[in-house]
Design a protein around this motif. Structure first.
Motif, mmCIF file in Angstrom:
data_model
loop_
_atom_site.group_PDB
_atom_site.id
_atom_site.type_symbol
_atom_site.label_atom_id
_atom_site.label_comp_id
_atom_site.label_asym_id
_atom_site.label_seq_id
_atom_site.Cartn_x
_atom_site.Cartn_y
_atom_site.Cartn_z
ATOM 1 N N ALA A 23 0.818 -1.387 -0.122
ATOM 2 C CA ALA A 23 -0.082 -0.061 -0.055
ATOM 3 C C ALA A 23 0.896 1.213 0.082
ATOM 4 C CB ALA A 23 -0.958 0.151 1.205
ATOM 5 N N TYR A 24 1.896 1.257 0.761
ATOM 6 C CA TYR A 24 2.821 2.434 0.760
ATOM 7 C C TYR A 24 3.479 2.701 -0.533
ATOM 8 C CZ TYR A 24 6.669 5.640 2.076
ATOM 9 O OH TYR A 24 7.440 6.580 2.174
ATOM 10 N N CYS A 25 4.166 1.679 -1.055
ATOM 11 C CA CYS A 25 4.802 1.612 -2.277
ATOM 12 C C CYS A 25 3.646 2.014 -3.573
ATOM 13 C CB CYS A 25 5.258 0.545 -2.674
ATOM 14 S SG CYS A 25 6.793 0.031 -1.802
ATOM 15 N N ARG A 26 2.300 1.591 -3.488
ATOM 16 C CA ARG A 26 1.397 2.044 -4.463
ATOM 17 C C ARG A 26 1.329 3.696 -4.504
ATOM 18 N NH1 ARG A 26 -1.956 -1.459 -3.333
ATOM 19 N NH2 ARG A 26 -1.631 -2.818 -5.057
ATOM 20 N N ASP A 27 1.451 4.289 -3.306
ATOM 21 C CA ASP A 27 1.323 5.798 -3.058
ATOM 22 C C ASP A 27 2.736 6.333 -3.410
ATOM 23 O OD1 ASP A 27 -1.196 5.647 -2.549
ATOM 24 O OD2 ASP A 27 -0.878 5.445 -0.409
ATOM 25 N N HIS A 28 3.828 5.684 -3.271
ATOM 26 C CA HIS A 28 5.119 6.672 -3.170
ATOM 27 C C HIS A 28 5.900 6.044 -4.194
ATOM 28 C CE1 HIS A 28 3.429 7.371 0.824
ATOM 29 N NE2 HIS A 28 3.900 8.446 0.754
ATOM 30 N N ALA A 29 5.984 4.575 -4.625
ATOM 31 C CA ALA A 29 6.947 4.342 -5.734
ATOM 32 C C ALA A 29 5.921 3.204 -6.496
ATOM 33 C CB ALA A 29 8.064 3.305 -4.921
ATOM 34 N N PRO A 30 5.339 3.797 -7.270
ATOM 35 C CA PRO A 30 4.435 2.894 -7.993
ATOM 36 C C PRO A 30 5.258 1.962 -9.025
ATOM 37 C CG PRO A 30 3.743 5.192 -8.348
ATOM 38 C CD PRO A 30 5.097 5.321 -7.394
ATOM 39 N N SER A 31 6.474 2.059 -9.183
ATOM 40 C CA SER A 31 7.028 1.202 -10.115
ATOM 41 C C SER A 31 7.295 -0.184 -9.279
ATOM 42 C CB SER A 31 8.557 1.421 -10.363
ATOM 43 O OG SER A 31 9.498 2.054 -9.149
ATOM 44 N N LEU A 32 7.441 -0.046 -7.880
ATOM 45 C CA LEU A 32 7.411 -1.225 -7.126
ATOM 46 C C LEU A 32 6.108 -2.252 -6.965
ATOM 47 C CD1 LEU A 32 9.557 -0.070 -4.116
ATOM 48 C CD2 LEU A 32 10.503 -1.609 -6.084
ATOM 49 N N VAL A 33 5.087 -1.716 -7.427
ATOM 50 C CA VAL A 33 3.961 -2.073 -6.909
ATOM 51 C C VAL A 33 3.485 -3.284 -8.014
ATOM 52 C CG1 VAL A 33 1.414 -1.923 -6.174
ATOM 53 C CG2 VAL A 33 2.901 -0.174 -5.645
ATOM 54 N N PRO A 34 3.142 -4.467 -7.587
ATOM 55 C CA PRO A 34 2.702 -5.509 -8.870
ATOM 56 C C PRO A 34 1.297 -5.112 -9.270
ATOM 57 C CG PRO A 34 2.273 -6.145 -6.317
ATOM 58 C CD PRO A 34 3.274 -5.106 -6.293
ATOM 59 N N ALA A 35 1.204 -5.652 -10.548
ATOM 60 C CA ALA A 35 -0.237 -5.336 -10.926
ATOM 61 C C ALA A 35 -1.565 -5.706 -10.464
ATOM 62 C CB ALA A 35 -0.027 -5.902 -12.556
ATOM 63 N N GLU A 36 -1.197 -6.761 -9.698
ATOM 64 C CA GLU A 36 -2.184 -7.523 -8.590
ATOM 65 C C GLU A 36 -1.715 -7.955 -7.500
ATOM 66 O OE1 GLU A 36 -4.384 -10.329 -11.143
ATOM 67 O OE2 GLU A 36 -4.975 -8.773 -12.547
ATOM 68 N N GLY A 37 -2.371 -8.269 -6.598
ATOM 69 C CA GLY A 37 -1.810 -8.678 -5.341
ATOM 70 C C GLY A 37 -0.855 -7.733 -4.450
ATOM 71 N N VAL A 38 0.067 -8.663 -3.810
ATOM 72 C CA VAL A 38 0.994 -7.704 -3.022
ATOM 73 C C VAL A 38 2.336 -8.127 -3.339
ATOM 74 C CG1 VAL A 38 -0.459 -7.728 -1.208
ATOM 75 C CG2 VAL A 38 0.951 -9.577 -1.224
ATOM 76 N N ILE A 39 3.240 -7.328 -2.804
ATOM 77 C CA ILE A 39 4.614 -7.523 -2.963
ATOM 78 C C ILE A 39 5.212 -9.036 -2.201
ATOM 79 C CG2 ILE A 39 7.040 -6.839 -2.627
ATOM 80 C CD1 ILE A 39 5.877 -4.012 -2.716
ATOM 81 N N GLU A 40 5.865 -9.756 -2.789
ATOM 82 C CA GLU A 40 6.285 -10.962 -2.279
ATOM 83 C C GLU A 40 7.608 -10.777 -1.487
ATOM 84 O OE1 GLU A 40 6.512 -14.436 -4.832
ATOM 85 O OE2 GLU A 40 4.623 -13.817 -5.873
ATOM 86 N N ILE A 41 7.760 -11.195 -0.156
ATOM 87 C CA ILE A 41 9.033 -11.036 0.448
ATOM 88 C C ILE A 41 9.569 -12.098 1.125
ATOM 89 C CG2 ILE A 41 9.618 -9.589 2.537
ATOM 90 C CD1 ILE A 41 7.175 -8.081 2.529
#
Length: 354
Positions: A23-41
């Motif tokens: 959610a944070y990256c979607r607002d501040h670093a869109p290039s990091l956000v997957p098209a669907e789902g969440v970032i895998e860690i």
């Protein structure tokens, strides 16, 4: 164990909220956000200081760094400083990874953090990866690469990097001695030596020299990334303590990790890299190559050796105290008190022989 450094399942108690991070990256670093789902860690296994995670995003890979849980030494885990160093060094020093985003909002994952590009290569830890064969000639080249990349940092133009304001080089050595002596005293537990004689020896032997360079402050084998056959370094990691200071102090700290084949058995037992293998340069040979690569005159090498060893003991003791006090349950830290005792013995050995 493969040559490429592999991320694993996240250790108990060190998880990151993937939903909040996404959610944070979607607002501040869109290039990091997957098209669907969440970032895998996932989590990288090494590191006793800051924690390092692998972020997988639609086939791309990034690295997230955050301070350890339970740390009370904020200056040793300054994410903003590390991000700032990389932002300035990337482009003028070939081995600095590209930073992507820095977050100061601790509510996102429980701590400040930053994200950088992943350098996909080999990180050498205590032993070589199972699928890597290193000949004596290859071991020598590895040592030369390691030293030459550090020398390249120490000879990087400070103004070209825009780092003139990243430290106070005047009085640097004095501050280091005073500061690490204080940190050791504050972190000491009853089962490790007082080290008073070592601290007094260092305070009395401070050299009257003024040297200024960009220094890494934790430059060692497992903080560099090699290509898969260990012939070339492609990047340097863990920049949180970088500053302007005496480059020979930086080199002395690196040599504190350098355990060679003829060292006493207790020291060899706590080695953190395969520096005892045939073909690896000795500390004296590394010192000579460093002198040649940088042009530095080093008149009191035992001082820098002892400082590096004692500083490493203090770092391990700070971590060990967190374990003793139950602020971390990471079992890797259980034996750090033994390592502190061995390093103190080595300090005394160098002092006797100086």
């Amino acid at each position: 164990m493969t040559a490429i450094d592999q991320a694993r399942d996240i250790r108990e108690g060190e998880a990151i909220d993937a939903q909040a991070l996404t959610a944070y990256c979607r607002d501040h670093a869109p290039s990091l956000v997957p098209a669907e789902g969440v970032i895998e860690i996932a989590q990288f296994p090494g590191g006793a200081s800051n924690l390092t995670y692998l972020l997988q995003v639609d086939g791309d890979e990034y690295v997230l760094r955050r301070p350890p849980f339970g740390s009370q030494v904020a200056s040793a885990h300054d994410m903003g400083r590390e991000y700032g160093v990389l932002s300035r060094l990337h482009g003028v020093y070939d081995y600095a990874p590209r930073p992507v985003i820095h977050c100061t909002d601790e509510s996102v994952i429980g701590a400040e953090f930053y994200v950088m590009e992943r350098l996909r290569g080999t990180i050498v830890r205590r032993d070589l990866p199972d699928d890597v064969v290193l000949s004596p000639a290859g071991a020598t080249r590895l040592c030369e690469q390691l030293l030459d990349v550090q020398a390249a940092l120490h000879t990087t133009d400070i103004d070209a990097a825009g780092m003139r304001d990243f430290g106070k080089p005047e009085g640097y050595i004095q501050r280091q001695i005073t500061g690490w002596n204080k940190r050791y005293r504050n972190a000491r537990t009853e089962d490790v030596p007082e080290c008073t004689a070592i601290m007094d020896w260092l305070a009395a032997r401070i050299p009257d020299v003024t040297r200024t360079a960009i220094i890494h402050n934790d430059y060692k084998l497992d903080n560099v990334v090699f290509d898969t056959d260990l012939t070339r370094i492609i990047g340097v990691l863990d920049w949180e303590m970088a500053t302007l200071g005496d480059p020979v102090m930086d080199f002395g700290c690196s040599m504190a990790y350098w355990v060679q084949a003829d060292d006493p058995e207790p020291l060899r037992a706590i080695r953190m890299g395969p520096t005892q293998l045939p073909g690896m340069l000795t500390r004296d040979e590394m010192l000579e190559r460093y002198r040649e690569a940088t042009g530095q005159t080093i008149d009191d090498w035992p001082f820098y050796q002892v400082f590096g060893l004692f500083r490493l003991a203090a770092i391990l003791q700070q971590i060990y105290k967190r374990y003793v006090e139950g602020k971390t349950t990471d079992e890797r830290f259980k034996s750090f008190g033994d390592s502190v005792r061995v390093l103190a013995d080595q300090c005394e050995r160098v002092i006797r022989d100086s």
